[in-house]
Design an enzyme around this catalytic site. Structure first.
Site, mmCIF file in Angstrom:
data_model
loop_
_atom_site.group_PDB
_atom_site.id
_atom_site.type_symbol
_atom_site.label_atom_id
_atom_site.label_comp_id
_atom_site.label_asym_id
_atom_site.label_seq_id
_atom_site.Cartn_x
_atom_site.Cartn_y
_atom_site.Cartn_z
ATOM 1 N N CYS A 239 -8.466 -35.838 31.632
ATOM 2 C CA CYS A 239 -9.838 -36.202 31.951
ATOM 3 C C CYS A 239 -10.708 -36.023 30.696
ATOM 4 C CB CYS A 239 -10.368 -35.409 33.132
ATOM 5 S SG CYS A 239 -10.894 -33.759 32.754
ATOM 6 N N CYS B 61 4.076 -33.513 22.106
ATOM 7 C CA CYS B 61 3.718 -34.867 21.690
ATOM 8 C C CYS B 61 3.018 -34.763 20.346
ATOM 9 C CB CYS B 61 2.796 -35.526 22.711
ATOM 10 S SG CYS B 61 2.320 -37.197 22.248
ATOM 11 N N CYS C 287 -2.979 -20.440 -6.782
ATOM 12 C CA CYS C 287 -3.118 -19.645 -5.559
ATOM 13 C C CYS C 287 -4.571 -19.404 -5.180
ATOM 14 C CB CYS C 287 -2.392 -18.316 -5.723
ATOM 15 S SG CYS C 287 -3.069 -17.308 -7.053
ATOM 16 N N HIS D 28 -5.541 -14.581 -12.912
ATOM 17 C CA HIS D 28 -4.648 -13.425 -13.038
ATOM 18 C C HIS D 28 -3.668 -13.597 -14.198
ATOM 19 C CE1 HIS D 28 -1.727 -15.975 -11.112
ATOM 20 N NE2 HIS D 28 -2.499 -16.107 -10.054
ATOM 21 N N CYS E 62 1.804 -16.452 -10.241
ATOM 22 C CA CYS E 62 1.318 -16.321 -8.863
ATOM 23 C C CYS E 62 2.234 -15.477 -7.969
ATOM 24 C CB CYS E 62 1.154 -17.688 -8.219
ATOM 25 S SG CYS E 62 -0.094 -18.691 -9.011
ATOM 26 N N CYS F 33 8.981 30.055 -3.414
ATOM 27 C CA CYS F 33 10.428 30.140 -3.358
ATOM 28 C C CYS F 33 11.005 29.240 -2.287
ATOM 29 C CB CYS F 33 10.857 31.575 -3.118
ATOM 30 S SG CYS F 33 10.552 32.088 -1.419
ATOM 31 N N CYS G 20 19.035 23.756 0.813
ATOM 32 C CA CYS G 20 20.149 23.234 1.597
ATOM 33 C C CYS G 20 19.722 22.894 3.014
ATOM 34 C CB CYS G 20 21.300 24.225 1.627
ATOM 35 S SG CYS G 20 20.910 25.706 2.555
#
Lengths: 527, 155
Positions: free
Chosen positions: A160, A188, A264, A269, A274, A314, A330
């Site tokens: 509609c 679709c 980018c 930079h 990049c 210690c 240990c």
């Protein structure tokens, strides 16, 4: 990172010459009537025309009117060649993503199919209408009252008109789509053609819709990109392709003064490519590094699993939470240690040795990362501070004019110095991210030497620049600052040239794979 | 965009599914047009999901069904999070039809449940998505704001 944006876009246009040219130290000297090599300017002009420096790319900046004109020219051309109306030519061009040659070729071969696909054929003009169909029920709103107005594309999926409009307004306003909206039906892929959209789009949406349509021109063409600076409407054209990005860092400067990477769209930079930048930023943002730190510096209580950092003392540990007593070495019960207090000799076992090795490796890799990160972050922060310095410079220049009776042109050297600092820090910052990913070899030694030279020059200039205003009036210091500014710019060019050349020739060895991008199904967070 | 739009559609859906639902799908609660709870179970004998029932939470915005609903698995003592390479252990589902790109307004609660049922049925991997632990620990975003890569279509 945001702040770079700010200071870059604050730079007004009269400073572009210093930013843009490889021979900036020369043009800078010219300006100040301080020229130790009078002929270089002309020579380098020629050089620029002959051959660009390795770290520079060719690009053009267009203003909105230029972009409009390009579109109009293309539309006019197609309009004349194919003898169709300008509106139809525009629809067809958008349908072919502004690929004029392909459009003309396809249209010459099979005009009806082309018109049909774009929703322009005679039959589709007759069919594509809002109408009410007896017995129709809308699959979106489930409405089925008689006389309900509906619309369907050639695929026959009928909805509609209200739902269609809701759908379009969501796509246009919510998702910013215009030229590639698909039929609402599941699976679709038919794209809603421009004529159908014109029938369906309500007046509130028209303006936005046409604006978005207009933009598809830039978005459809790989060699065009919007300048990412806020409120800038300019477009940059650059021929660097996505696949070249591991060989070149295409830094471009918009007319608005914003310097960015065409690949980018992040702030310039150079010298880091990049892909490395992307990884570096991710690495710095991730709290995986926190985890890394935890694994390198802490252990867990064997009883309650609380994370414990041992900051001295210690090996006799008592967990603050569960009061469990154990040995840090240990991880065994402390009570079993018998007489060998403060000393653990129990870790001859292989597993204990392996655990310690793993911990040591983790610590070394963490320390390596932190080495580079701290330097990167320091330059980033300094670059941020440079924004303030730039404002202070302006004040300083006014003050200096008043106090020393110098003319405006005579104090411009401070502005030049300030910009040199900003640019060099930006470059330095990324050299550290770059270096983090470099595998060590002879080339990295040269790179590090270049980096060190630039860094020392920058720090020296920075120090001079912050001297009190009274000493700035000293002509000797002025000459020193100008020398240093020129030297900094020169070092920056040398560093960029060297890295760019090696990058172009694929001579760098990275300790990470540059091509294999990390899109293996994990979620990425939208910024 | 008005709320009645979503309410009207959800009212119709509710009417339809109160009468009949496909096997293995059960409406738990639909007290309003903002949040519904649905239980699903897998129909075949997949050992990964045998004898388990899973709880789904649907959240609808006022623009449903133009926009997709937010659908996650919720954990309760008797309702685990199903193990699946596209389902994070906090219940967030990585499924293209629940994202803006893959969603179609023709979809509905029932069709989403059926898609999830078949997504479970077809799975043979007893594993979570890569990076699950990190994602679950770090994620503060709502599912709709996460950009998933829908990289494989065979699971």
């Amino acid at each position: 990172m945001d702040t770079d944006d700010d200071f870059m876009s604050n730079v007004s246009s009269d400073e572009d010459m210093i930013q843009d040219d490889s021979d900036n130290e020369v043009s800078g000297d010219e300006d100040f009537g301080f020229d130790d090599e009078p002929d270089v300017y002309i020579d380098s002009q020629k050089d620029v025309e002959k051959k660009k420096a390795a770290y520079e790319v060719n690009y053009k900046v267009y203003q909105p009117s230029d972009v409009q004109k390009q579109q109009d020219d293309l539309v006019n051309e197609v309009n004349m060649i194919l003898d169709i109306s300008r509106e139809e030519a525009a629809i067809l061009l958008r349908h072919f993503r502004w690929n004029k040659e392909r459009l003309i070729e396809d249209y010459m071969d099979r005009p009806n199919q082309v018109l049909d696909a774009a929703g322009l054929s005679q039959s589709s003009v007759r069919e594509l209408k809002i109408r009410s169909v007896p017995g129709f029920a809308c699959d979106i709103c489930c409405e089925d009252e008689p006389g309900l107005e509906s619309f369907a594309l050639k695929c026959g999926h009928r909805y509609c008109v209200d739902c269609y409009r809701q759908y379009l307004s969501q796509k246009i306003l919510g998702e910013g789509e215009a030229a590639r909206i698909q039929c609402p039906s599941e699976g679709c892929n038919l794209i809603i053609d421009a004529r159908s959209l014109d029938i369906l789009v309500t007046p509130e949406l028209t303006e936005r819709y046409h604006e978005l349509l207009h933009r598809t021109y830039v978005e459809d063409k790989d060699n065009l990109k919007w300048c990412p600076a806020p409120d800038c409407e300019n477009v940059v054209e650059c021929a660097v392709k996505k696949k070249d990005l591991d060989r070149i860092v295409p830094a471009v400067a918009c007319l608005c003064g914003h310097r960015f990477c065409f690949g980018c769209a992040l702030n310039d930079h150079q010298p880091a490519p990049c892909e490395l930048v992307k990884r570096w930023l991710k690495k710095c943002a991730d709290d995986s590094e926190t985890a890394n730190w935890i694994s390198a510096n802490t252990k867990e209580c064997p009883k309650c699993n609380s994370t414990i950092e041992k900051n001295g003392g210690c090996n006799h540990m008592t967990c603050r939470k569960c009061k469990h007593e154990f040995c840090w070495m240990c991880m065994g019960l402390w009570s079993e240690h018998g007489t060998s207090w403060y000393n653990c000799n129990r870790y001859e076992e292989k597993s204990g040795v392996e655990a310690r090795d793993a911990q040591a490796r983790s610590r070394i890799s963490l320390e390596r990362y932190l080495h580079y990160y701290n330097r990167y972050a320091n330059h980033e922060q300094s670059a941020r501070l440079d924004k303030d310095i730039y404002h202070k410079t302006e004040k300083k220049m006014v003050q200096l004019q008043k106090e020393s009776g110098m003319s405006w042109i005579e104090v411009q050297y401070l502005s030049a110095a300030s910009q040199a600092l900003q640019m060099c820090r930006q470059t330095l910052m990324w050299t550290y991210a770059f270096a983090f990913y470099l595998a060590r070899n002879n080339l990295t030694e040269i790179f590090e030497d270049n980096q060190k030279d630039l860094e020392m020059a920058v720090e020296a200039l920075s120090e001079m620049f912050e001297r009190p205003i009274t000493s700035l009036a000293d002509p000797k210091l002025k000459v020193e600052i100008m020398d240093k500014t020129s030297y900094c710019n020169k070092r920056r060019v040398i560093l960029l040239e060297d890295t760019a050349q090696n990058l172009a020739e694929g001579r760098w060895t990275f300790n990470t794979d540059l091509i294999g991008s990390s899109s293996n199904g994990g979620p990425s967070v939208r910024r | 965009m008005s709320a009645p739009f979503a309410a009207k559609r959800l009212g119709k859906e509710l009417q339809k599914i109160s009468n009949s639902l496909p096997p293995g799908i059960e409406l738990v609660s639909a007290d309003n047009f903002e949040e519904w709870l649905v239980d699903i179970r897998v129909l075949d004998d997949n050992p990964l999901y045998r004898n388990e029932i899973y709880r789904l939470r649907f959240r609808f915005s006022s623009t449903y069904p133009i926009e997709p609903p937010e659908v996650v698995f919720v954990k309760l003592p008797d309702r685990p999070i199903p193990i699946h390479p596209h389902i994070y252990s906090n219940g967030i589902i990585c499924l293209d039809l629940l994202g803006h790109q893959g969603w179609s307004p023709v979809q509905n609660v029932e069709s989403v449940c059926m898609s999830l049922q078949s997504m479970l049925t077809g799975n043979t991997k007893n594993e979570r998505p890569p990076g699950d632990e990190e994602f679950v620990r770090g994620n503060r975003l709502r599912p709709r704001d996460i950009e998933f890569y829908y990289h494989d279509n065979d699971v």
